[in-house]
Motif scaffolding. Structure first.
Motif, PDB file in Angstrom:
ATOM      1  N   TYR A   1      13.033 -68.776   3.792  1.00 19.07           N
ATOM      2  CA  TYR A   1      14.001 -67.820   3.941  1.00 19.07           C
ATOM      3  C   TYR A   1      14.434 -68.200   5.606  1.00 19.07           C
ATOM      4  CZ  TYR A   1      10.387 -64.663   5.466  1.00 19.07           C
ATOM      5  OH  TYR A   1       9.287 -64.084   6.446  1.00 19.07           O
ATOM      6  N   ILE A   2      15.652 -67.126   5.891  1.00 19.46           N
ATOM      7  CA  ILE A   2      16.215 -67.303   7.204  1.00 19.46           C
ATOM      8  C   ILE A   2      16.531 -65.820   7.420  1.00 19.46           C
ATOM      9  CG2 ILE A   2      18.532 -67.984   6.461  1.00 19.46           C
ATOM     10  CD1 ILE A   2      18.628 -69.344   9.325  1.00 19.46           C
TER      11      ILE A   2
ATOM     12  N   GLU B   1      13.950 -61.382  12.969  1.00 22.58           N
ATOM     13  CA  GLU B   1      12.761 -60.862  13.208  1.00 22.58           C
ATOM     14  C   GLU B   1      12.682 -59.322  13.010  1.00 22.58           C
ATOM     15  OE1 GLU B   1      10.441 -62.557  13.558  1.00 22.58           O
ATOM     16  OE2 GLU B   1      10.706 -64.443  14.862  1.00 22.58           O
TER      17      GLU B   1
ATOM     18  N   ASN C   1       9.811 -62.919  10.201  1.00 20.59           N
ATOM     19  CA  ASN C   1       9.454 -64.364  10.274  1.00 20.59           C
ATOM     20  C   ASN C   1       7.811 -63.982  10.722  1.00 20.59           C
ATOM     21  OD1 ASN C   1      11.877 -65.796   9.401  1.00 20.59           O
ATOM     22  ND2 ASN C   1      12.368 -64.804  11.630  1.00 20.59           N
TER      23      ASN C   1
ATOM     24  N   GLU D   1       4.097 -65.268   9.338  1.00 21.10           N
ATOM     25  CA  GLU D   1       3.073 -65.910   9.970  1.00 21.10           C
ATOM     26  C   GLU D   1       1.724 -65.106  10.074  1.00 21.10           C
ATOM     27  OE1 GLU D   1       4.897 -68.428  13.385  1.00 21.10           O
ATOM     28  OE2 GLU D   1       5.677 -66.356  13.474  1.00 21.10           O
TER      29      GLU D   1
ATOM     30  N   VAL E   1       7.085 -70.937  10.755  1.00 23.19           N
ATOM     31  CA  VAL E   1       8.321 -71.089  11.385  1.00 23.19           C
ATOM     32  C   VAL E   1       8.653 -72.603  11.516  1.00 23.19           C
ATOM     33  CG1 VAL E   1      10.212 -70.942  13.266  1.00 23.19           C
ATOM     34  CG2 VAL E   1       8.434 -69.066  12.555  1.00 23.19           C
TER      35      VAL E   1
ATOM     36  N   ARG F   1      12.267 -65.334  21.588  1.00 21.31           N
ATOM     37  CA  ARG F   1      12.215 -65.269  20.297  1.00 21.31           C
ATOM     38  C   ARG F   1      13.251 -64.239  19.821  1.00 21.31           C
ATOM     39  NH1 ARG F   1       6.947 -66.089  16.530  1.00 21.31           N
ATOM     40  NH2 ARG F   1       7.978 -65.258  14.285  1.00 21.31           N
TER      41      ARG F   1
END
Length: 249
Positions: free
Chosen positions: A55-56, A59, A62, A66, A73, A173
């Motif tokens: 998926y995109i 934040e 994501n 992790e 990523v 980020r």
């Protein structure tokens, strides 16, 4: 902004010889990637259950994947489109025109908050986390720290893995800057014309990017707020209200 990640994702897919599709049902060709719309909070569990391949999203979802060990990523959107506007703040045009003093105060508060956050990243992570006193978000402090105040070793690892290809951009980020550069909206409209979008999007063919930028963006209030906060340089930007967009898939 809903369209931004879609534009970046489809540009990446095409760059790698893949075709994004939004068709309902039917067999996919070997080079096709089925795109579906999903709420961010549903993405991590869907990935963990292997209901989706990836998926995109903005934040910290994501970083959450992790932290849970269910995803990694592959590429950062800010490493594809330099300083892109992942998320924006909208206000009612009626408020801007009929309540200018109130509107200015709202924008001033937003700009001040962004400037404070840039200078207090770790504290912001603690403040926003579910471990904080007010529990502003459902995310753990460690997840938000990975986004707002990551270790330098994180950057090194992403460069090594290929998630970051434009290390010289020094993209964070997540970052905060308040000015809506007209060139961004223009470039977005140009790219939307070449992006697969569900629904009736025929209007895009006749839409002029420069006209869209002028009609969608009202920067009267944010300019005053930025100047009061120390100018564009206070946000790490060049002292100019214009810029050139850089996209490198």
């Amino acid at each position: 902004m809903v369209f931004d990640p879609n534009v970046v994702l489809q540009a990446l897919l095409k760059e790698n010889g893949l075709t994004p599709v939004t068709k309902k049902g039917g067999e996919l060709k070997p080079n096709e990637v089925q795109l579906v719309i999903m709420a961010p909070s549903d993405m991590v569990p869907a990935l963990a259950a292997k209901q989706i391949a990836g998926y995109i999203v903005a934040e910290p979802f994501n970083a959450a994947a992790e932290a849970l060990g269910v995803g990694k990523v592959l590429r950062f959107t800010g490493d594809v489109w330099k300083d892109h506007a992942c998320c924006v703040v909208f206000m009612q045009e009626r408020d801007l025109n009929e309540r200018p003093e109130w509107s200015q105060k709202v924008v001033d508060a937003m700009v001040k908050a962004q400037l404070w956050t840039r200078d207090n990243r770790a504290e912001t992570a603690a403040l926003l986390s579910k471990d904080g006193e007010n529990k502003y978000t459902p995310h753990a402090k460690a997840v938000l720290e990975k986004v707002l105040a990551p270790a330098e070793t994180d950057v090194e690892a992403y460069v090594k893995s290929g998630a970051i290809k434009n290390a010289d951009w020094r993209e964070r980020r997540i970052d905060f800057q308040p000015y809506p550069f007209p060139s961004y909206t223009e470039e977005l409209v140009k790219r939307l014309k070449e992006t697969a979008i569900e629904g009736d999007n025929r209007f895009l063919a006749e839409l002029d990017p420069a006209t869209a930028a002028r009609e969608l963006v009202d920067d009267r209030f944010v300019r005053k707020a930025v100047e009061a906060a120390g100018g564009l340089k206070a946000f790490g930007l060049a002292d100019s209200w214009t810029r050139s967009e850089i996209v490198s898939a």
